[in-house]
Design an enzyme around this catalytic site. Structure first.
Site, short mmCIF file in Angstrom:
data_model
loop_
_atom_site.label_atom_id
_atom_site.label_comp_id
_atom_site.label_asym_id
_atom_site.label_seq_id
_atom_site.Cartn_x
_atom_site.Cartn_y
_atom_site.Cartn_z
N HIS A 252 0.81 -1.22 0.00
CA HIS A 252 0.00 0.00 0.00
C HIS A 252 0.84 1.27 0.00
CE1 HIS A 252 1.10 0.19 4.23
NE2 HIS A 252 0.64 -1.05 4.38
N CYS A 287 -39.94 7.64 17.47
CA CYS A 287 -39.28 6.32 17.36
C CYS A 287 -37.80 6.44 17.03
CB CYS A 287 -39.98 5.47 16.30
SG CYS A 287 -39.84 6.10 14.62
N CYS A 297 -42.87 20.34 1.48
CA CYS A 297 -43.45 20.80 2.73
C CYS A 297 -42.56 20.43 3.90
CB CYS A 297 -44.84 20.18 2.92
SG CYS A 297 -45.65 20.71 4.45
N CYS A 309 -41.52 18.78 12.60
CA CYS A 309 -41.02 19.87 11.75
C CYS A 309 -39.66 19.48 11.18
CB CYS A 309 -40.92 21.15 12.57
SG CYS A 309 -40.17 22.54 11.66
#
Length: 596
Positions: A252, A287, A297, A309
């Site tokens: 790597h 929940c 909305c 909201c």
């Protein structure tokens, strides 16, 4: 020159000689001794057959320096993790007494077992039974117990995996027991455990040696790799597996082992999924499940039936107008929540930037690895034609340069992700210095990326369908781009090692060096002729049973045959199941090998 011949040597030397202009184009590459790998391979492949021979080399050095028996030398080497140079350094710095004491060796100049037969009885301090002295064994430390207690002690330690350093049973005695006595006593009752004990001692050369490690191939090839100099390197086993010697993961470089471990974990777990959920969803206040907004909305509804909201996440009723929700107002600005959301979004986009580029170059590397067969077919077509070109080594040279450069480029993105992020080096450099170094690194990375793509484009050209003058143009482009990408790789590694990692206060991030000719292929450790001939002699000689760890027969006559000597079932025999199919015997003293 056949392209197959050139490719077959790719593991050792990626570059074949293009007699016309490749030598001139790569002249600066060959003369760069800083980046070229050593002429002799600095890493060795230890097979099952050569494992004992490799162990004998270090044992012999310690035995000759300190005038020790083999099991004492092995005890020293296991304690100091088979680092012979460290043993020499401790000997010079602390002296022989400290060297032996720390390793659990008794300070005895010599130990000659008492060969006289005594009829007197002695009480064992462990089982408190009176036994004849012939049924008791005395260790080098001077403690003497009955053979039954010693055997049970050895069996327990071997089953617990402590075969390499079994200590004396006496209270507060840290001396290491003689391996020959252990083998002799255990083999009488548990031959399988004696085999296990021998195997543990043999494998200690790999398990306890920081410069020797098993090849991590799957399925396991059975080989181990020994490096001579730096453990931060990348090697290729004889089975073809390329890996990082330090962490045993895939190669790597230029990403350090710590960075690569973090990167693989980040790509594997669901940490970025959590970031995406944080950015694009809001938790239901009832929940607590994430809810994604699918309309305009701001009054959203969860599947559990709770309305809330979208702007503030507060629970509300379902009644609302065009302008607001009935009985709800959330016009006040909450800084912490906005900052958290913005930071999660920024971290996600940053990760996606580096991951997408890493993944793109990794995929390109996999696709380009299939070009070997395509190039073979193209060269075969050109060779069948009446063409003036006969040397196509430039294609193979460019292909292997493409492999090496593409691989370095792909792993440079995980490096950059952590090098210029807030996770590892936030306190190491100022923000201004980090920004300057980031621009410098990214400029070099971009140059390398551009030339790698150009090289890939020319190599994938259908040059087998082109006329000779067009092929010559492609040939020169491939040669030039091969040299350019190699130079850019060197500069990028130099920038990483010197300007980036070299300026850090704590040097815990090390990378494997860059070699123009690719990852070094380890060569097999040769088994000496003496070791082989010794095993041939063993089939004709009788191995004398040990007494207190010492071989009583120093000079063996070559006239006796195995039939004349008469092998018994309790005598030592070469192990046939573990290493080398009986080629070596761990019980054979090293001096016998030397004499042969």
């Amino acid at each position: 020159m056949e392209v197959e011949d050139c490719m077959s040597s790719g593991g050792e030397d990626y570059y074949c000689s293009d007699r016309d202009s490749l030598d001139d184009a790569l002249e600066n590459e060959d003369s760069d001794s800083q980046w070229a790998p050593p002429k002799g391979s600095s890493s060795k492949v230890i097979t099952k057959e050569s494992l004992l021979a490799a162990q004998r080399e270090d044992l012999r050095r310690v035995m000759e320096l300190l005038s020790l028996r083999e099991h004492h030398a092995r005890t020293l080497l296991i304690h100091y993790r088979w680092d012979v140079e460290k043993i020499f350094a401790v000997l010079v710095e602390k002296g022989k007494i400290r060297l032996f004491t720390e390793a659990g060796l008794p300070m005895l100049e010599s130990h000659v077992p008492d060969s006289s037969v005594s009829t007197s009885t002695m009480m064992c301090d462990i089982c408190m039974e009176d036994l004849p002295s012939s049924e008791k064994t005395k260790m080098d430390c001077g403690h003497c117990f009955c053979n039954n207690c010693w055997t049970e002690h050895f069996v327990v330690k071997i089953n617990e995996g402590q075969s390499r350093r079994i200590r004396c049973m006496a209270h507060k005695c840290f001396a290491i027991c003689d391996e020959a006595i252990i083998r002799n006593l255990v083999s009488k009752r548990h031959p399988d455990l004696a085999e296990k004990f021998d195997r543990f001692l043999l494998e200690s050369y790999i398990e306890d040696n920081k410069m020797v490690k098993w090849c991590p191939s799957t399925p396991h090839c059975g080989n181990a790799i020994r490096v001579e100099e730096d453990e931060f390197c990348e090697v290729e086993c004889s089975c073809g597996n390329q890996f990082c010697f330090s962490c045993l993961c895939e190669a790597h470089s230029p990403c350090s082992c710590a960075m690569w471990a973090l990167w693989t974990k980040k790509c594997r777990d669901e940490s970025e999924t959590v970031n995406w959920i944080t950015v694009h969803t809001k938790p239901c206040p009832k929940c607590h499940k994430p809810v994604e907004k699918n309309g305009g909305c701001n009054l959203v509804s969860c599947i559990c039936g709770q309305a809330f909201c979208w702007l503030c996440g507060g629970a509300t009723g379902r009644d609302h107008t065009w302008s607001n929700i009935t009985g709800h107002s959330c016009g006040r600005y909450k800084e912490d929540r906005e900052k958290k959301s913005e930071r999660a979004k920024r971290d996600l986009y940053r990760y996606m930037h580096y991951h997408n580029r890493y993944k793109a170059h990794t995929d390109s590397f996999k696709q380009e690895s299939r070009l070997k067969e395509t190039i073979r077919d193209k060269v075969a077509v050109l060779e069948s034609k009446d063409s003036q070109l006969r040397d196509f080594s430039w294609v193979t040279n460019g292909l292997y340069r493409l492999f090496r450069s593409r691989r370095s480029l792909s792993y440079s993105y995980p490096f950059a992700f952590y090098m210029f992020g807030d996770e590892l080096f936030n306190d190491e450099m100022t923000k201004e210095d980090l920004e300057i170094k980031q621009h410098l690194f990214e400029d070099q990375q971009q140059q390398l990326e551009t030339n790698v793509e150009k090289l890939s484009k020319f190599i994938e050209e259908p040059f087998d369908q082109y006329p000779d003058d067009r092929i010559m143009d492609i040939r020169m482009q491939v040669i030039n781009l091969s040299v350019i990408t190699d130079t850019l790789c060197k500069k990028m590694y130099e920038c990483i090692e010197t300007d980036l990692l070299g300026s850090l206060q704590f040097g815990i991030h090390n990378i494997a060096p860059y070699y123009s000719k690719g990852i070094e292929k380890a060569t097999e450790l040769t088994v000496s002729w003496a070791a082989k001939s010794c095993n041939a002699d063993k089939r004709q000689k009788l191995a004398e049973p040990t007494n207190g760890g010492m071989s009583e027969s120093d000079g063996a006559s070559g006239s006796g045959s195995s039939e004349e000597s008469g092998f018994s079932s309790q005598q030592k025999r070469a192990r046939k199941d573990g290493f080398g199919e009986g080629m070596f015997d761990l019980n054979l003293p090293a001096d016998v090998i030397d004499r042969n």
